[in-house]
Design an enzyme around this catalytic site. Structure first.
Site, PDB file in Angstrom:
ATOM      1  CG  ASP A   1      -2.140   0.651   2.112  1.00  0.00           C
ATOM      2  OD1 ASP A   1      -1.167   0.312   1.414  1.00  0.00           O
ATOM      3  OD2 ASP A   1      -2.091   0.744   3.342  1.00  0.00           O
ATOM      4  CB  THR A   2      -5.953   3.151  -2.533  1.00  0.00           C
ATOM      5  OG1 THR A   2      -5.333   4.159  -1.728  1.00  0.00           O
ATOM      6  CG2 THR A   2      -7.191   3.738  -3.193  1.00  0.00           C
TER       7      THR A   2
END
Length: 416
Positions: A207-208
């Site tokens: 996600d990051t």
């Protein structure tokens, strides 16, 4: 690793509104699972009922089984036989990021989303999450537990870790999004096709990494404040996940430093163009303001030094400094008002000059104080006086910009 660049003529990926009248799924919601035979069925039933009742377009729910060794796959396949909108993808290897990458890369839906199987996030946020992607307003959307308006119920340990992690992202990767870890995100498929080949992580850092790449590429991320209730039975290894995340941060820093992550190409291909409109009353960005302020400041400083030299022999250093600084301050405020901060018309001009004189007074304290201190310590010549005055004016200039931008010409004060 390089991205597949979009070369066709036309609008860039992410900006065209999605046609919701198509028979194919408009939204593909992925549920990545590993050994979730207990929670999967209530999750799918609740999610399916919500989507069927609230979405005015077609959808799909894809269960991405990450090599589960319990009965998860059996439950998923049974649900797929019951609901036409449910599909199952089985992966031979674990990893949430791997599962999302695999499903998103091959999905035929124009909008892709995912959420955790525990449904900690209130499903009422799903509509606001995907709406800006369907319209073409935004490229990605994230649920945020840290945005204003979010309501969160969780223990202090997880709250502390989450906030620390996001502070690390802001400091190390200059992240502008507020919550990287909330399991509630969506992305345009045409944008995902450009970004996913560059995302290396197969676990929780996925996600990051995706969000940072999107930000560096100049994409727009929409944040939705969510209602979120912590799952006390979550099996996430906090220490192991934190360690892997920090390694991912280090890898991305190295990638940006060495150029192995092609940010410039991504920005050229995907980044939104500057608005390019100059509107009276709307100040330009900080970088532009700094350049314009510096140009005005250089002109003011030259005029100030010339006036000081002309007046010094007739009235002394202190009086010459006062008159020269006062005259150039009035002119400086007027020019900065129009050129640097984009304010037109006579409305508020008197207040601006008055407050500008207050700023001038602070500058006078700096310059006159420097002269007084210099003369108290030595018998300076003209060259030394000018040197000290230039340095003092530099400090006064920095102070002037901060006060003009944050106080005198602040946009919120211009309507009063």
């Amino acid at each position: 690793m390089t991205a597949t660049m979009h070369t066709e003529a036309g609008p860039r990926p992410g900006t065209t509104p999605v046609d919701t009248r198509t028979a194919r799924p408009v939204l593909d919601v992925v549920i990545p699972v590993y050994n979730e035979e207990t929670d999967l069925e209530p999750c799918i039933r609740r999610l399916h009922a919500h989507l069927a009742a609230t979405l005015p377009y077609s959808f799909r729910i894809t269960v991405a089984d990450n090599a589960s060794i319990d009965g998860t796959l059996y439950v998923a396949e049974r649900l797929a036989r019951e609901f036409a909108e449910v599909e199952v993808r089985h992966l031979a290897q674990k990893g949430r990021g791997r599962a999302l990458n695999a499903v998103w890369s091959t999905s035929d839906a124009p909008v892709l989303a995912y959420m955790d199987v525990d449904l900690s996030t209130d499903l009422a946020a799903l509509g606001p999450l995907v709406a800006p992607l369907i319209s073409g307003h935004s490229d990605l959307a994230i649920g945020s537990r840290l945005a204003k308006g979010a309501r969160v119920v969780r223990g202090p340990k997880r709250e502390f870790i989450s906030r620390c992690y996001n502070l690390i992202l802001r400091g190390a990767l200059a992240a502008k999004f507020s919550d990287a870890q909330c399991g509630f995100k969506a992305i345009r498929a045409d944008v995902a096709r450009q970004l996913l080949p560059l995302v290396e992580d197969t676990g929780w850092f996925f996600d990051t990494e995706l969000l940072v790449l999107a930000q560096r590429a100049g994409l727009r991320t929409h944040e939705v404040p969510v209602d979120w209730v912590d799952d006390p039975d979550s099996s996430v290894d906090i220490i192991g996940t934190a360690t892997a995340d920090l390694k991912g941060v280090a890898r991305m820093i190295r990638g940006f430093a060495t150029g192995s992550l092609p940010v410039s190409e991504l920005r050229a291909q995907l980044g939104r163009e500057p608005i390019g409109v100059s509107t009276p009353g709307v100040p330009p960005k900080l970088a532009t303001q700094l350049v314009r302020f510096a140009v005005v400041g250089i002109g003011s400083t030259l005029a100030y030094l010339l006036l000081f030299l002309v007046l010094r022999n007739g009235m002394g250093a202190q009086a010459a400094n006062f008159v020269a600084l006062g005259l150039t301050a009035i002119a400086n405020t007027a020019v900065n008002r129009r050129v640097t901060f984009g304010i037109r018309g006579s409305s508020g001009a008197a207040r601006h000059q008055f407050e500008g004189l207050i700023v001038f007074g602070l500058g006078l304290v700096l310059t006159s104080g420097s002269l007084a201190l210099l003369n108290a310590l030595a018998s300076p010549g003209v060259v030394l006086e000018l040197t000290v005055l230039v340095l003092a004016n530099l400090a006064a200039t920095i102070l002037r910009f901060v006060l003009l931008r944050g106080w005198v010409f602040h946009p919120r004060r211009q309507d009063h």
